[in-house]
Design an enzyme around this catalytic site. Sequence first.
Site: not given
Ligand code: NVA
Ligand code: CP
Length: 330
Positions: A108, A135, A138, A231, A272, A317
């Site tokens: 990540r 992502h 997800q 989101d 998410c 998840r």
């Molecule tokens: N768009 C958000 C998704 C988090 C799961 C981010 O990248 O922070």
């Molecule tokens: N939805 C998601 O990716 O959550 P986290 O950022 O907690 O992993």
Amino acid sequence: MSLNLRGKHFLKLLDFSSEEIRYLLDLSKNFKDMKRAGVPHRYLEGKNVALIFEKTSTRTRCAFEVGAKDLGMGVTYLDPTGSQMGHKESIADTARVLGRMFDGIEYRGFKQTTVEELAEYAGVPVWNGLTDEWHPTQMLADLLTIEEHFGYLKGLNFVYMGDARNNMANSLMVACAKMGVNYTACAPKELQTDEEIVKIATEISKENFSTVKVTDKVSEAVTGANVIYTDIWVSMGEPKEIWAERIKLLKDYQVNADVMKKADEQAIFLHCLPSFHDDKTTVGQDIAKEFGLVGLEVTDEVFESKQSKVFDEAENRMHTIKAVMYATLF
Ligand code: NVA
Ligand code: CP
């Protein structure tokens, strides 16, 4: 087409056919049934995975950790300060080192090109746990949650409201197109999905007899929708100074009771997570103090309503990530 995903990377859903996504969803359901029935499934005993997180996480990290352990694997977690990667060692060198020790690597971070470079050099499957652009893990959880609720995917009307240029919006557009779900991105013009992605998703949707739409009109978008999704308005890696501008652009795109009333009576709400639906977080409190808003992308009322399936989605998840690890490593 072969449905053997062994050795394959999981970097973005565009790399997978509808049949392969179907296979991963079915596999996820099997793992969910086994977990619920208490049936052991340590099919990958003796293997080890590395989890690299350059951004924070609750769900993705825990899903990979618990999923890997349920499959009998060893897990090593590397936090943003816990490795040399990027600071003292290149991505390519890190990939070649980790690939000698681990059977699979989750990453990540920021740029999609980083996870792609890791994949190029690792020699073992690399799984994208979120980048600025995509992502993909997800997506499987979201599709599984929708299918569990309605019993099918094809022909459902899905509406994403909010920042339609972010990793979630990009990914959902492609995921829906691949699975024949009609997708609408509802966002102000300034925050609409990149035209190239809309073009690609539209082509895919035609093959699956569904549609891809982009609009800035809330009423038009949500009327009769089966799934309303949102989101956070400021994603990880974006500066906090951007909140004022985002709130100005997106306040009319909040998922609230009015929006849910216009959607189909049986519509569900998904997110998410994490979500700013109340003032029980430090960020939520800061925003409430500065802008006088409690509940940003979704109101607490909708988040806590019966229509909200966000915790089913969060649980999924784990089952879906387990399926990805199994399918690519067994
Ligand atoms: N768009 C958000 C998704 C988090 C799961 C981010 O990248 O922070
Ligand atoms: N939805 C998601 O990716 O959550 P986290 O950022 O907690 O992993």
